[in-house]
Every structure is written in structure tokens, then in C-alpha cells.
Design an enzyme around this catalytic site. Structure first.
Site, mmCIF file in Angstrom:
data_model
loop_
_atom_site.group_PDB
_atom_site.id
_atom_site.type_symbol
_atom_site.label_atom_id
_atom_site.label_comp_id
_atom_site.label_asym_id
_atom_site.label_seq_id
_atom_site.Cartn_x
_atom_site.Cartn_y
_atom_site.Cartn_z
ATOM 1 N NE ARG A 33 52.206 27.112 -26.203
ATOM 2 C CZ ARG A 33 52.029 26.423 -25.096
ATOM 3 N NH1 ARG A 33 50.821 26.246 -24.624
ATOM 4 N NH2 ARG A 33 53.052 25.890 -24.464
ATOM 5 C CG ASP A 137 43.155 16.652 -21.667
ATOM 6 O OD1 ASP A 137 43.942 16.464 -20.726
ATOM 7 O OD2 ASP A 137 43.122 17.718 -22.332
#
Ligand SMILES: C[S@@+](CC[C@H](N)C(=O)[O-])C[C@H]1O[C@@H](n2cnc3c(N)ncnc32)[C@H](O)[C@@H]1O
Length: 279
Positions: A33, A137
């Protein structure tokens, strides 16, 4: 490549921000990632990227790292029993102007499918007035996606057909294979960033809080800390929904199980409750 010391340094930083401790088994995943972020900055070496991240303390770059390292999997009407329960709560609800709007919080809302699923059920019951849905979030990228309301069509396979027809538009042209939540519904759902391990923003009190599929990433102390903070945002008769794999009964938090993965807050009448840090 990502060396062990660089992996440990970046996961420590990620833990400071998110509260989540990534296991040692995630080294290859983290390397993959971060490799994309390193390339975007013209670096082929992930170690060099991590070193620059720590040295420069660039807050915007750190946001990108957090966005990459969070697990955001979600879909519409996930764990459908909760939506059935929500319908039952609405059916039994006393009405009257003094009761105010029915408010639901999708805490850890990821890309927004949970918030919009809740909104569809509320709109089915109330129409477009008399309720509010707030989604929050940690990940800014997820909040942006949620606000856009554009999704791969596979994520909607559990949406009841009448709701799908009423609230979703089928993508055309460049959006083929996607669906867009209708603007009428999008306008009724607010998405913002919030870190559940820190002081919460002023978003008011809620009749129902969905806190699903986040606690699994935390140890017991981390879970208890989040749950206690979130419970303070429940109205006295409110309910907390957790993921079905996320029991909170062993955490010593002021909440009573009333149905699978559904809790009633008990902070007012729980003498054994540990005093929670003020939110
Ligand atoms: C697996 S998703 C769950 C989405 C949805 N609630 C569901 O059940 O489908 C977990 C979400 O928690 C968010 N998250 C992780 N740490 C967080 C924190 N400290 N505060 C708020 N959100 C966090 C991640 O960004 C991610 O979008």
C-alpha cells in the site's frame, strides 16, 4: 522494499493516529500500500518514503498513509438484521412534535453505504422529513467517497428492490456498472471526519448509533475507550448496534445486550460503570 524497522516505525505512527495496532503479519500488505504512495512522490523505495514521512512530519502525507492503511470494506444493508430491528423500532415509536427528529449516527461509516442504507429505511418510514443521518470516519478519502454517493453496483446486492428503484440511479456511459444514490437522499445524509479515539465533534445525541466492524481492530482497552465515548452520544432510550462479531459485554462498559449485537445504554443507572473520560 519495507524493512522491519521502517514497518515498525510507520505502524507506530499509524497507531498514534488511529488507535489501531497492525499485526506483524501485515508487513507485506503495508509495503504494497505504501509503495503506491512512494511512487507518487517519485520514490521507488518504501523505506526512503517512510524515512521522509517521519522526518518531514507532513500532515497531508500522513492523511494519505492513514487512508491507505485503514480497512474500509463495507456494502449496503450489511448485517441486514440490524435494518429489520431499525424498522421495528420505527414501527413502535411514539410520535409527537416534542420528540424531535429521529437521529442515527453511522460511526466509522467508511465509504457511506451504511449511512445511505439507514437513510433508505428512515425515508421509507418518514418520507424526507423528521430524521437525520450523520456518518463519520477517520479516513478523509472515505468521507469524500461517501459524499459523492457513487458505487460499484455489486455493493448493492442486498438492497431491497423497491428501495433500489426508489433511491438509486443506474450509471450510464463512464459510470456503467455503478449506481448513484439519488440527490434527494444524499442531501439528507451528512458525512464528516471524526476520530473515535479522540474527543468527538459536536454532533448531538442519537436514537441509534451504528458502530459496526471497527472494534475488531482494537484491543479490549481500545474497544472500551471507544464504546464509552460513543455511548455518551446515545439518547436515554437509544440503542447501540455493533458488528455481530464484536461483543462488548466483557468490556465493563455501561451497556446491556437486548438482542444480538444490539445494546441499550445504561450509563444513568449503572453503579458499577467505570467513569468514562469526558468526550
Ligand atoms: C471495515 S469499515 C466498517 C464500515 C461500516 N461500519 C460497516 O460495518 O460496513 C471500518 C472503518 O473504520 C474506520 N476507522 C478506523 N479507525 C478509526 C478511528 N479511530 N476513528 C474513526 N473511524 C475509524 C476506517 O477508516 C474504516 O472506514
Amino acid at each position: 522494499m519495507l524493512s522491519k524497522p521502517a514497518f515498525q516505525a510507520v505502524t507506530r505512527l499509524f497507531r498514534q493516529v488511529s488507535g489501531i495496532q497492525l499485526a506483524d503479519t501485515k508487513q507485506a500488505l503495508v509495503a504494497g500500500r505504501l509503495h503506491k504512495l512512494a511512487l507518487a512522490r517519485g520514490m521507488a523505495d518504501v523505506d526512503a518514503y517512510v524515512e521522509a514521512l517521519l522526518r518531514e512530519g507532513d500532515a497531508q502525507e500522513l492523511v494519505k498513509v492513514v487512508d491507505k492503511l485503514t480497512t474500509n470494506e463495507t456494502y449496503f444493508f450489511r448485517e441486514p438484521q440490524h435494518f429489520d430491528h431499525l424498522r421495528r423500532v420505527l414501527a413502535q415509536r411514539r410520535t409527537g412534535p416534542h420528540l424531535g427528529d429521529f437521529r442515527v449516527w453511522s460511526a466509522a461509516s467508511s465509504s457511506g453505504e451504511e449511512g445511505y442504507s439507514i437513510a433508505m429505511v428512515l425515508a421509507e418510514h418518514f418520507g424526507l422529513q423528521g430524521w437525520q443521518v450523520v456518518g463519520t470516519d477517520l479516513s478523509t478519502a472515505m468521507v469524500d467517497t461517501a459524499r459523492r454517493g457513487l458505487y460499484p453496483i455489486e455493493r448493492a446486492r442486498l438492497v431491497p428492490l423497491p428501495l433500489l428503484k426508489h433511491w438509486c440511479l443506474k450509471g450510464q456511459g463512464e459510470h456503467l456498472g455503478k449506481l448513484m444514490v439519488s440527490s434527494a437522499l444524499r442531501q439528507r445524509v451528512r458525512f464528516d471526519c471524526a476520530n473515535l479515539t479522540r474527543t468527538l465533534p459536536e454532533i448531538g445525541q442519537f436514537d441509534i448509533i451504528f458502530l459496526r466492524n471497527l472494534l475488531i481492530y482494537f484491543d479490549n482497552a481500545g474497544k472500551a475507550d471507544i464504546v464509552q465515548r460513543v455511548l455518551k452520544r446515545l439518547k436515554p432510550t437509544g440503542l447501540l448496534f455493533t458488528g455481530h462479531a464484536e461483543s462488548i459485554t466483557h468490556l465493563g462498559v455501561p451497556a446491556t445486550l437486548v438482542a444480538p449485537a444490539i445494546y441499550r445504554g445504561a450509563h444513568a443507572q449503572a453503579p458499577h460503570a467505570t467513569p468514562a473520560e469526558s468526550a
